[in-house]
Design an enzyme around this catalytic site. Structure first.
Site, PDB file in Angstrom:
ATOM      1  N   GLU A 297      44.963  41.448  34.274  1.00 10.34           N
ATOM      2  CA  GLU A 297      44.079  40.297  34.706  1.00 10.34           C
ATOM      3  C   GLU A 297      43.204  39.887  33.708  1.00 10.34           C
ATOM      4  OE1 GLU A 297      42.528  41.260  38.492  1.00 10.34           O
ATOM      5  OE2 GLU A 297      44.463  41.702  39.537  1.00 10.34           O
TER       6      GLU A 297
ATOM      7  N   HIS B 209      43.464  37.306  42.639  1.00  5.12           N
ATOM      8  CA  HIS B 209      42.332  38.550  43.223  1.00  5.12           C
ATOM      9  C   HIS B 209      41.430  37.935  44.134  1.00  5.12           C
ATOM     10  CE1 HIS B 209      41.225  42.697  41.526  1.00  5.12           C
ATOM     11  NE2 HIS B 209      40.698  42.598  43.056  1.00  5.12           N
TER      12      HIS B 209
ATOM     13  N   ARG C 236      46.190  46.879  43.951  1.00  6.46           N
ATOM     14  CA  ARG C 236      46.086  47.081  42.634  1.00  6.46           C
ATOM     15  C   ARG C 236      47.409  46.584  41.939  1.00  6.46           C
ATOM     16  NH1 ARG C 236      41.792  45.887  42.930  1.00  6.46           N
ATOM     17  NH2 ARG C 236      39.790  47.216  41.936  1.00  6.46           N
TER      18      ARG C 236
HETATM   19  N1  LIG Z   1      42.297  42.618  46.166  1.00  7.54           N
HETATM   20  C1  LIG Z   1      40.944  42.933  46.458  1.00  7.54           C
HETATM   21  O1  LIG Z   1      40.267  41.829  46.240  1.00  7.54           O
HETATM   22  C2  LIG Z   1      40.546  44.181  46.866  1.00  7.54           C
HETATM   23  C3  LIG Z   1      41.264  45.333  46.453  1.00  7.54           C
HETATM   24  N2  LIG Z   1      40.876  46.646  46.819  1.00  7.54           N
HETATM   25  C4  LIG Z   1      41.798  47.642  46.558  1.00  7.54           C
HETATM   26  O2  LIG Z   1      42.222  48.088  47.652  1.00  7.54           O
HETATM   27  C5  LIG Z   1      42.678  49.498  47.631  1.00  7.54           C
HETATM   28  C6  LIG Z   1      42.286  50.224  48.748  1.00  7.54           C
HETATM   29  O3  LIG Z   1      40.971  50.166  49.185  1.00  7.54           O
HETATM   30  P1  LIG Z   1      40.119  50.830  50.373  1.00  7.54           P
HETATM   31  O4  LIG Z   1      41.078  50.970  51.638  1.00  7.54           O
HETATM   32  O5  LIG Z   1      38.732  50.475  50.513  1.00  7.54           O
HETATM   33  O6  LIG Z   1      40.240  52.466  49.829  1.00  7.54           O
HETATM   34  P2  LIG Z   1      40.148  53.750  50.514  1.00  7.54           P
HETATM   35  O7  LIG Z   1      39.659  54.891  49.425  1.00  7.54           O
HETATM   36  O8  LIG Z   1      39.178  53.687  51.747  1.00  7.54           O
HETATM   37  O9  LIG Z   1      41.675  54.166  50.905  1.00  7.54           O
HETATM   38  C7  LIG Z   1      42.734  54.263  50.100  1.00  7.54           C
HETATM   39  C8  LIG Z   1      43.748  55.281  50.806  1.00  7.54           C
HETATM   40  O10 LIG Z   1      44.927  55.274  49.871  1.00  7.54           O
HETATM   41  C9  LIG Z   1      45.116  56.825  50.043  1.00  7.54           C
HETATM   42  N3  LIG Z   1      46.325  57.037  48.993  1.00  7.54           N
HETATM   43  C10 LIG Z   1      46.021  57.459  47.851  1.00  7.54           C
HETATM   44  N4  LIG Z   1      47.113  57.782  47.143  1.00  7.54           N
HETATM   45  C11 LIG Z   1      48.235  57.589  48.014  1.00  7.54           C
HETATM   46  C12 LIG Z   1      49.507  57.745  47.823  1.00  7.54           C
HETATM   47  N5  LIG Z   1      49.906  58.025  46.802  1.00  7.54           N
HETATM   48  N6  LIG Z   1      50.341  57.393  48.912  1.00  7.54           N
HETATM   49  C13 LIG Z   1      49.758  56.924  50.226  1.00  7.54           C
HETATM   50  N7  LIG Z   1      48.359  56.656  50.255  1.00  7.54           N
HETATM   51  C14 LIG Z   1      47.715  57.057  49.149  1.00  7.54           C
HETATM   52  C15 LIG Z   1      44.297  57.353  50.456  1.00  7.54           C
HETATM   53  O11 LIG Z   1      44.411  58.884  51.094  1.00  7.54           O
HETATM   54  C16 LIG Z   1      43.272  56.798  51.101  1.00  7.54           C
HETATM   55  O12 LIG Z   1      43.317  56.725  52.437  1.00  7.54           O
HETATM   56  C17 LIG Z   1      41.956  49.853  46.367  1.00  7.54           C
HETATM   57  O13 LIG Z   1      42.769  50.188  45.369  1.00  7.54           O
HETATM   58  C18 LIG Z   1      40.929  48.940  46.095  1.00  7.54           C
HETATM   59  O14 LIG Z   1      40.496  48.570  44.805  1.00  7.54           O
HETATM   60  C19 LIG Z   1      39.641  46.647  47.436  1.00  7.54           C
HETATM   61  C20 LIG Z   1      38.730  45.803  47.914  1.00  7.54           C
HETATM   62  C21 LIG Z   1      39.346  44.185  47.357  1.00  7.54           C
HETATM   63  O1  LIG Z   2      36.589  45.675  45.274  1.00  3.92           O
HETATM   64  C1  LIG Z   2      37.741  45.733  44.833  1.00  3.92           C
HETATM   65  O2  LIG Z   2      38.414  46.769  44.434  1.00  3.92           O
HETATM   66  C2  LIG Z   2      38.220  44.539  44.239  1.00  3.92           C
HETATM   67  O3  LIG Z   2      39.318  44.649  43.796  1.00  3.92           O
HETATM   68  C3  LIG Z   2      37.395  43.373  44.514  1.00  3.92           C
HETATM   69  O4  LIG Z   2      37.469  42.806  43.368  1.00  3.92           O
HETATM   70  P1  LIG Z   2      36.285  41.723  42.767  1.00  3.92           P
HETATM   71  O5  LIG Z   2      34.869  42.269  43.112  1.00  3.92           O
HETATM   72  O6  LIG Z   2      36.570  40.514  43.724  1.00  3.92           O
HETATM   73  O7  LIG Z   2      36.399  41.464  41.376  1.00  3.92           O
END
Ligand SMILES: NC(=O)C1=CN([C@@H]2O[C@H](COP(=O)(O)OP(=O)(O)OC[C@H]3O[C@@H](n4cnc5c(N)ncnc54)[C@H](O)[C@@H]3O)[C@@H](O)[C@H]2O)C=CC1
Ligand SMILES: O=C(O)C(=O)COP(=O)(O)O
Length: 540
Positions: free
Chosen positions: A262, A280, A233
């Site tokens: 964004e 993104h 993020r």
């Molecule tokens: N760029 C993109 O298109 C995408 C971005 N994302 C983002 O990626 C991030 C992670 O997604 P997931 O792995 O699926 O989530 P998840 O919930 O499986 O993992 C997040 C992890 O972050 C840890 N965490 C929370 N606060 C923390 C801190 N202060 N310090 C260290 N660790 C901490 C949690 O304990 C958890 O293990 C989310 O913000 C999600 O929105 C997800 C999918 C696509």
């Molecule tokens: O799943 C997430 O958290 C993402 O950031 C992916 O975003 P999008 O569905 O590609 O707009």
């Protein structure tokens, strides 16, 4: 007919399911914001979206129709969850569908940074054969720091290990055992990893703890030349600090897939050397999009058609089996809430719910919510199992729960004490058969009465002739009594007692006055409950 609004571009596979679903119609309306979004949201029962749409309190203002918002993806930071909860809207996401694609994108950014791929490509297509300028770095043998070892962080770790990198990880929920099973070294703070790592990637939500995780202060702590990647993020790295770090050489590269605001088409980082940015794209693969669209549409349809709640970020889950087991109980709890509100009369500040028997072994949070929905329904518009506990707490009403596995006279029962304004009342209920709600306790009296339609409750002294006199009043007014139940204090006559009549039709004011006029009658109240078989919209 359930109307579904598709607010973002989702995979065709999801739309195909919508086309094939009976009782469902949908519209795709992308790019909505402001008043257009607000109006649209109020015309549909459910909506599915990605990160391109922002659901703000204003966009839900006055909404009385929407029941579910599904994020086809992970992050629900673009949905104002308190506002959705207050409106009784379930918010769900698809937590795993885009995990691998996002991990691959983060790793692609890491490799692109290491080998200057975007800049070298640009230089070549502009006519230069510049091999010296784009000397790269081998990743094998280097150390990667990962902050956030959830789904995506772990996938990144396994890819880094496959590339012979060492991995150091920080996540407050990561144990030493888990770390060694994955093959990474756990550290206790981010600061501890900064001097040791060549690459840093973050996979956490944006929270007060992760906002500005790399800021000016951290630049002094990093190993010089650190390359940083963010496909989680925007805001986790401070952009000004990144610019300063690149200029001073403290940072050797920056790769970003996400931005604080964004769409972002203007950043001081754009065009700087050793910077790679994508708009993104982490989840933008055919595979991830198919998975999140299919899963998201199923979540939406299942909730609207059956009440099943999965992957909700604002309310307890309710899987089909539990929903089936609890359906009758949710109905009883809702009816008891309606009864308690009317029987108590107001000024409530405490609700204590006791479950006895088989139901005590289940996750009863949603049953609590059903009771609270009934309790609030006549005070707050659209109280339902999603928002009722929040609405209750916002009104300063305390809620407590007790569970006893031993059975009483019924296989399962629920008893609720509602107090406040100098008065405490008790209502208790059970389910007969599959779905016949019964009142089994009213204040200190045990009885067995239907919990539906119009009830006339009269508290009285347990002396001969009362029941006959009350019956005569209704007979002379031509009102039919469908059922009558009486509960009294102890076993002997002469104490206090309570009568509950199930009345067919309305009770005229003069009939009510005549019952009130009977000497031994101390209190009379008419209670309105849903008719037999009638369910609230969130349970039907
Ligand atoms: N760029 C993109 O298109 C995408 C971005 N994302 C983002 O990626 C991030 C992670 O997604 P997931 O792995 O699926 O989530 P998840 O919930 O499986 O993992 C997040 C992890 O972050 C840890 N965490 C929370 N606060 C923390 C801190 N202060 N310090 C260290 N660790 C901490 C949690 O304990 C958890 O293990 C989310 O913000 C999600 O929105 C997800 C999918 C696509
Ligand atoms: O799943 C997430 O958290 C993402 O950031 C992916 O975003 P999008 O569905 O590609 O707009």
């Amino acid at each position: 007919m359930h109307r579904i609004l598709v607010l973002d571009n989702i995979a065709q596979e999801g739309l195909v399911i919508l086309d094939a679903s009976p009782n469902v119609e949908y519209e795709v309306r992308t790019g909505l914001s402001g008043e257009d979004l607000r109006t649209a949201l109020n015309e549909f029962d459910g909506a599915i979206l990605r990160s391109g749409v922002k659901i703000t309190p204003e966009s839900l203002e006055g909404n009385t129709r929407m029941r579910a918002l599904v994020r086809a993806g992970v992050g629900t930071d673009n949905i104002d969850k308190p506002a959705a909860t207050r409106r009784g809207i379930v918010v769900m996401n698809t937590p795993a569908g885009n995990t691998v694609s996002t991990a691959e994108h983060a790793f692609a950014l890491l490799l692109a940074l290491s080998r200057n791929i975007p800049a070298a490509n640009q230089s070549l297509v502009e006519g230069r054969w510049d091999r010296k300028k784009y000397m790269g770095t081998q990743v094998a043998g280097k150390t990667l720091g990962i902050v956030g070892m959830g789904r995506i962080g772990r996938e990144v770790a396994s890819r880094a290990i496959a590339f012979d990198m060492k991995v150091i990880a920080f996540d407050p929920f990561l144990t030493d055992e888990q770390a060694s099973a994955i093959g990474v070294k756990r550290v206790a703070t981010v600061d501890e990893m900064l001097p040791q790592i060549d690459y840093l990637t973050v996979h956490t939500p944006l929270t007060p703890e992760t906002k500005g995780l790399i800021s000016h202060a951290q630049l002094d702590k990093v190993k010089p030349g650190l390359r940083v990647i963010n496909a989680a993020r925007g805001g986790i790295y401070d952009v000004d600090a990144l610019v300063e770090g690149l200029k001073s050489g403290r940072l050797g590269g920056v790769a970003l897939d996400v931005f604080e605001n964004e769409p972002c088409t203007d950043s001081p980082l754009f065009g700087m050397p050793n910077v790679v940015c994508t708009p993104h794209l982490g989840a933008s693969t055919e595979e991830a999009q198919t998975q999140v669209a299919v899963e998201g549409i199923h979540l939406l349809i299942n909730y609207l058609q059956t009440g099943e709640i999965r992957h909700s970020v604002n309310v307890a889950s309710l899987d089909p089996k539990t929903l089936d087991e609890l359906r009758g109980f949710l109905n009883v709890a809702h009816r008891l809430g309606l009864l308690a509100c009317q029987w108590h009369g107001g000024g409530i500040d405490q609700v204590s719910i006791t479950y006895r028997g088989e139901v005590a072994g289940k996750d009863t949070r949603v049953v609590n919510n059903a009771f609270c929905a009934g309790l609030l329904e006549r005070i707050v518009d659209d109280a339902n199992i999603v928002n009722s506990e929040m609405l209750l707490r916002e009104r300063g009403i305390e809620l407590s729960e007790e569970k006893h596995r031993d059975k009483g006279a019924f296989a399962s029962s629920i008893t609720v004490k509602v107090s406040g304004g100098g008065r405490s009342i008790i209502v208790g209920g059970a389910v007969l058969g599959q779905n016949m709600p019964r009142l089994i306790m009213l204040d200190e009296y045990r009885l067995e009465s239907f919990l539906d339609g119009k009830l006339l409750i009269f508290a009285h002294k347990d002396v001969p002739g009362i029941i006959g006199r009350v019956g005569t009043v209704f007979g002379t007014h031509g009102i039919n009594i469908a059922q009558m139940a009486v509960g009294r204090e102890g076993d002997a006559p002469g104490g206090s007692a309570i009568g509950v009549l199930n009345i067919d039709g309305d009770v005229p004011a003069d009939a009510l006055a005549e019952v009130e006029g009977i000497d031994a009658v101390t209190q009379v109240k008419i209670i309105d409950l849903p008719k037999a078989g009638e369910l609230p919209s969130w349970l039907s």
